[in-house]
Motif scaffolding. Structure first.
Motif, short mmCIF file in Angstrom:
data_model
loop_
_atom_site.label_atom_id
_atom_site.label_comp_id
_atom_site.label_asym_id
_atom_site.label_seq_id
_atom_site.Cartn_x
_atom_site.Cartn_y
_atom_site.Cartn_z
N GLU A 271 -33.62 10.13 -42.42
CA GLU A 271 -34.42 11.11 -41.18
C GLU A 271 -34.91 10.49 -40.83
OE1 GLU A 271 -36.74 12.76 -44.52
OE2 GLU A 271 -34.33 13.84 -45.34
N LYS A 272 -34.42 9.13 -39.87
CA LYS A 272 -35.32 8.27 -39.39
C LYS A 272 -35.03 7.65 -37.94
CE LYS A 272 -35.27 2.44 -39.83
NZ LYS A 272 -34.47 1.62 -40.56
N SER A 273 -35.76 8.46 -36.90
CA SER A 273 -35.45 8.67 -35.57
C SER A 273 -36.08 7.28 -34.85
CB SER A 273 -36.02 9.91 -35.45
OG SER A 273 -36.97 10.04 -35.19
N PHE A 274 -36.39 7.73 -33.45
CA PHE A 274 -36.51 6.27 -32.71
C PHE A 274 -37.16 6.95 -31.60
CE2 PHE A 274 -32.99 4.83 -35.58
CZ PHE A 274 -33.49 3.97 -36.14
N SER A 275 -38.04 6.95 -31.73
CA SER A 275 -38.99 7.31 -30.25
C SER A 275 -38.89 6.44 -28.91
CB SER A 275 -40.83 7.60 -30.58
OG SER A 275 -41.17 8.30 -29.03
N LEU A 276 -38.56 7.65 -27.85
CA LEU A 276 -38.13 6.71 -26.48
C LEU A 276 -39.51 7.39 -26.15
CD1 LEU A 276 -34.42 7.81 -25.84
CD2 LEU A 276 -35.38 5.83 -26.96
N VAL A 277 -40.40 7.38 -26.38
CA VAL A 277 -41.42 8.19 -25.46
C VAL A 277 -42.27 6.86 -25.01
CG1 VAL A 277 -43.84 8.75 -25.67
CG2 VAL A 277 -42.05 10.40 -26.60
N PRO A 278 -42.35 5.61 -25.83
CA PRO A 278 -43.09 4.94 -24.88
C PRO A 278 -42.00 3.91 -23.62
CG PRO A 278 -42.61 4.17 -27.30
CD PRO A 278 -42.41 5.53 -27.08
N LEU A 279 -40.82 4.21 -23.57
CA LEU A 279 -39.91 4.60 -22.38
C LEU A 279 -40.74 5.20 -20.89
CD1 LEU A 279 -36.43 4.46 -23.93
CD2 LEU A 279 -38.40 2.33 -24.03
N LEU A 280 -41.19 6.15 -21.37
CA LEU A 280 -41.71 6.87 -20.16
C LEU A 280 -42.84 6.06 -19.60
CD1 LEU A 280 -41.65 10.26 -22.57
CD2 LEU A 280 -40.18 10.01 -20.17
N GLY A 281 -43.14 5.47 -20.61
CA GLY A 281 -44.98 4.63 -19.44
C GLY A 281 -44.19 3.22 -19.10
N LEU A 282 -42.64 3.55 -18.82
CA LEU A 282 -42.18 1.73 -17.76
C LEU A 282 -41.50 1.97 -17.20
CD1 LEU A 282 -40.63 0.06 -21.18
CD2 LEU A 282 -42.73 0.23 -20.10
N SER A 283 -40.59 0.96 -16.29
CA SER A 283 -40.40 1.21 -14.59
C SER A 283 -38.63 2.18 -15.05
CB SER A 283 -40.14 -0.44 -13.93
OG SER A 283 -39.89 -0.54 -15.38
N ASP A 284 -37.74 1.80 -15.07
CA ASP A 284 -36.32 2.31 -15.11
C ASP A 284 -35.67 1.13 -15.65
OD1 ASP A 284 -36.56 5.12 -14.87
OD2 ASP A 284 -34.92 4.54 -12.93
N LEU A 285 -35.68 -0.59 -14.97
CA LEU A 285 -35.58 -1.21 -15.38
C LEU A 285 -35.93 -1.44 -17.02
CD1 LEU A 285 -33.84 -3.16 -13.04
CD2 LEU A 285 -35.87 -4.88 -12.78
N ALA A 286 -36.97 -1.98 -17.42
CA ALA A 286 -37.60 -2.14 -18.01
C ALA A 286 -37.62 -1.38 -19.01
CB ALA A 286 -39.35 -2.13 -17.60
N ALA A 287 -37.55 0.49 -18.88
CA ALA A 287 -36.89 1.13 -19.44
C ALA A 287 -35.47 0.61 -19.91
CB ALA A 287 -36.36 2.74 -19.39
N LEU A 288 -34.33 0.61 -19.21
CA LEU A 288 -32.92 0.41 -19.08
C LEU A 288 -33.17 -0.76 -20.70
CD1 LEU A 288 -31.54 1.04 -15.92
CD2 LEU A 288 -31.81 2.17 -18.12
N ALA A 289 -33.74 -2.14 -19.90
CA ALA A 289 -34.47 -3.00 -21.16
C ALA A 289 -33.63 -3.23 -22.57
CB ALA A 289 -35.00 -4.25 -20.30
N ALA A 290 -34.79 -2.21 -22.33
CA ALA A 290 -35.00 -1.89 -23.90
C ALA A 290 -34.24 -0.65 -24.75
CB ALA A 290 -37.00 -1.10 -23.64
N LEU A 291 -33.36 0.04 -23.93
CA LEU A 291 -33.01 1.18 -24.30
C LEU A 291 -31.80 0.35 -25.90
CD1 LEU A 291 -33.44 3.98 -24.47
CD2 LEU A 291 -32.23 4.27 -22.58
N PRO A 292 -30.89 -0.59 -25.32
CA PRO A 292 -30.02 -1.23 -26.34
C PRO A 292 -29.84 -1.25 -27.25
CG PRO A 292 -29.73 -2.12 -23.92
CD PRO A 292 -30.76 -0.60 -24.06
N GLU A 293 -31.86 -1.42 -28.06
CA GLU A 293 -31.42 -2.11 -28.71
C GLU A 293 -32.29 -0.95 -29.83
OE1 GLU A 293 -31.39 -5.11 -30.96
OE2 GLU A 293 -32.45 -4.16 -32.33
N LEU A 294 -32.90 -0.17 -29.08
CA LEU A 294 -33.20 1.75 -30.06
C LEU A 294 -31.51 2.72 -29.97
CD1 LEU A 294 -36.33 2.86 -27.75
CD2 LEU A 294 -36.35 2.39 -30.26
N LEU A 295 -30.93 1.91 -29.10
CA LEU A 295 -29.83 2.70 -29.59
C LEU A 295 -28.98 2.39 -30.32
CD1 LEU A 295 -28.60 3.39 -25.56
CD2 LEU A 295 -28.63 4.98 -27.65
N LYS A 296 -28.99 0.83 -30.78
CA LYS A 296 -28.22 -0.03 -31.22
C LYS A 296 -28.62 0.53 -33.08
CE LYS A 296 -27.90 -4.81 -33.03
NZ LYS A 296 -28.34 -6.27 -32.39
#
Ligand code: SAM
Length: 319
Positions: A271-296
């Motif tokens: 039941e543990k989920s990881f919100s990507l909503v904060p990424l919507l406030g970032l540039s593509d570059l910053a969002a792409l940098a943050a995504l791998p850790e959330l995916l891990k």
């Protein structure tokens, strides 16, 4: 070998919204045709899906829900999504609105459809779906086949409800050149309670025993990361068995879910989920940098052995 290092997500289930025009008894109790609070706009879901594709190089994306054909969320999502190179697109639907949506699906590059069909008896269908009309789903299926879509049917056999229709549904599917997939009931949401679940569960062994009385069948090898074990009905076609309980396929599962609230769900058992909503406030570059850790982190939630049940509802995380 530790799968958490070697495997990755290849297949995305994107839930357009939890709203559904039906309320199938295995899926959810109340029928709710409006999106629930906190659900993202289609353009935001599209942006998140694009970011996921850029990091993961997805092979497949399946649009689901809730009911993905309800309202115009699919149209808006597809418009915002862009081409997503190399990704095979498919959609799961209850088929009630299918006939009127085929042009849109075609334009969206969605050629593969999974239609949930749990009964061929009009009254049982309405009871099981809490209000659905069998005729509409059957007309949707016929129209989609006529227009060249590739269809699979999903049936969840349940004891005392529709288990007596496993053969009839297989005949129906084979007669139209479709592959039927029997899905074992999963311990999710209200079915997490053992007493309710075990009363309804009608598993792979029972299904095969019933089919062998009327069909000549032989198993085929299961493909890597496939949910279904396929069987040949000699000289007539094929069907699949998704045996979450009896023959779990967790070890090589590569599926990732994106909920309508923009949460990553790595495993239905967790039941543990990881919100990507904060990424919507970032540039593509910053969002792409943050995504791998959330995916891990989402990947670390995957179970290695079997589905253990959870309080999640398919309708909310995307079936
Ligand atoms: N509304 C669409 C439909 O009916 O196909 C898509 C969403 S529905 C949640 C997608 C799938 O979830 C259904 O085909 C059904 O098989 C599956 N599902 C829902 N609850 C389930 C449960 N408790 N066990 C197994 N499968 C379930």
């Amino acid at each position: 070998m530790n799968h958490r290092v070697t495997r990755n997500f290849q297949s995305l289930r994107l839930s357009l919204g939890s709203a559904c025009d039906l309320a199938c008894s295995y899926c959810v109790a109340p029928k709710e045709v409006r999106p629930q609070a906190g659900e993202l706009k289609p353009k935001d879901l599209a942006r998140l899906a694009n970011l996921l594709h850029r990091v993961l190089g997805l092979k497949k994306i399946r649009f689901t829900g809730g009911e993905p054909l309800l309202g115009n969320r699919l149209e808006r999502l597809i418009e915002a999504l862009g081409p997503l190179d190399g990704v095979e697109r498919s959609l799961t639907t209850n088929g009630q609105l299918l006939k009127g949506k085929l042009k849109i699906l075609h334009r969206a590059g969605i050629q593969r459809l999974n239609v949930s069909l749990d009964s061929l008896n009009p009254r049982a269908f309405t009871r099981l779906t809490q209000g659905g009309e069998l005729k509409k789903t059957l007309q949707g299926i016929d129209a989609a086949l006529d227009q060249g879509f590739k269809l699979k049917l999903n049936m969840i056999p349940q004891k005392g409800i529709n288990q007596n229709e496993v053969g009839a549904l297989l005949n129906y599917a084979l007669g139209r050149g479709m592959e039927l997939r029997y899905i074992e009931l999963m311990r999710m949401g209200h079915l997490r309670k053992e007493a309710i679940f075990s009363k309804l569960f009608y598993g792979q062994a029972e299904i095969l025993r019933a089919l062998k009385k009327d069909f000549l069948i032989r198993p085929l090898n299961r493909e890597w990361a496939a949910t279904a074990t396929r069987y040949e009905v000699v000289q007539r076609g094929f069907f699949g068995m998704i045996a979450n309980e009896s023959a779990p396929f967790c070890r090589d599962c590569d599926r990732l879910r994106l909920s309508p609230r923009g949460e990553l769900v790595g495993c239905l058992s967790s039941e543990k989920s990881f919100s990507l909503v904060p990424l919507l406030g970032l540039s593509d570059l910053a969002a792409l940098a943050a995504l791998p850790e959330l995916l891990k982190q989402a990947l670390a939630e995957k179970r290695e052995q079997r589905f253990t049940g959870s309080g999640l509802w398919m309708k909310e995380v995307g079936g």
